[in-house]
Design an enzyme around this catalytic site. Structure first.
Site: not given
Ligand code: NDP
Length: 280
Positions: A49, A93, A116
């Site tokens: 990422k 994460q 997200d």
């Protein structure tokens, strides 16, 4: 023989498009990624990422913590990122170290920076048929793959195997929004095969190699494989018995090279869209 859906190709078109838009823009989107676990796969995901953000000309902020990180410190960081004008998207994460409260952290992220799409406000908007600030990346990527191959969703029976908050449930909501008739299956579903056999679009997000075998697939069905299992510490395996199912399906995604590249592409698109929204 089914056509193989090339996720890499569709993702690279999206990356090219984003790169050009960012080059033309005076300010740059900023993505903050928080890594608070020592899982080797998570480390790889975070590194990719970071790499992709820099390739596209984004500002990239990565916060890596060892096990001594406390809930208090993490909460402080999330508050700082929420306030930081240079950060448009915040990604934590998952999973976090066991002593950290994942749900509490997700809920502390400003929903307008929740890249997200995991915040209950964004999940709720999705289920109300409203536009969330950001849509969950993997489900959004799957819809893009289907549309990229002109696969009709409306009126089709979509069976989603798996009901997690990051894939199965948001995907079901997006398919419903596209007017599919949606069934969600999970580990307590009885006679999975009878159900999957009725799917026009079959999506598996379980994480168990070969859980979807050829006898479970209707001829001409579209098969999307979300599952990723590492084998012999090296090879990635999907949920679908690809070699046998590909001769029955009309379209099928490979693993790797199917859904995976779309997840990161949609993360980058979400960051860009949040950046635009915050700079209106
Ligand atoms: P979870 O473990 O959170 O969810 C798995 C789901 O599969 C659960 O809902 C579970 O049911 C269901 N399940 C387990 N066993 C069976 C069974 N025998 N029959 C039917 N359903 C079953 O996983 P995630 O949703 O996070 O991820 C799923 C897979 O997708 C993983 O392999 C993951 O690595 C991969 N993944 C890939 C991404 C990509 O970009 N390609 C992105 C995200 C995930 P129950 O709820 O009853 O336990």
């Amino acid at each position: 023989m089914g056509e193989i859906i090339d996720g890499k190709k569709i993702a690279s078109q999206l990356f090219e498009d984003l790169k050009i838009k960012v080059q033309k823009s005076i300010d740059k989107p900023g993505l903050a990624v928080v890594l608070a676990n020592d899982n080797p796969s998570s480390k790889i995901y975070v590194a990719s990422k970071e790499k992709k953000s820099l390739e596209l000309g984004y500002r990239s902020y990565v916060y890596r913590f060892d096990k001594s990180i406390t809930m208090g410190k993490l909460i402080e960081l999330i508050h700082e990122l929420n306030e930081n004008k240079k950060v448009n998207g915040i990604l934590v994460q998952l999973p976090l170290y066991e002593h950290l409260d994942e749900q509490k952290i997700i809920e502390l992220i400003n929903p307008k920076k929740d890249v997200d799409g995991f915040h209950p406000i964004n999940v709720g908007k999705l289920y109300c048929g409203l536009e969330p600030w950001a849509k969950c990346c993997t489900p959004k990527g799957i819809i893009k793959l289907l549309k990229g191959y002109n696969i009709q969703i409306e009126g089709k029976h979509a069976v989603v195997v798996g009901r997690s908050n990051i894939v199965g449930k948001p995907l079901a909501a997006l398919l419903l929004k596209e007017n599919a008739t949606v069934t969600i299956a999970h580990s307590k579903t009885k006679n999975l095969k009878a159900l999957t056999k009725t799917a026009d679009i079959l999506i598996s997000a379980v994480g168990r190699p070969n859980i979807i075998t050829a006898d479970m697939v209707k001829k001409g069905a579209v098969v999307i494989d979300v599952g990723i299992t590492k084998q012999y510490d090296r090879f990635l395996k999907g949920d679908v018995d690809f070699d046998k199912v590909k001769s029955i399906a009309s379209y099928i995604t490979p693993v790797p090279g199917g859904v995976g590249p779309m997840t990161i592409a949609c993360l980058m698109e979400n960051t860009y869209e949040l950046f635009l929204e915050q700079n209106k």
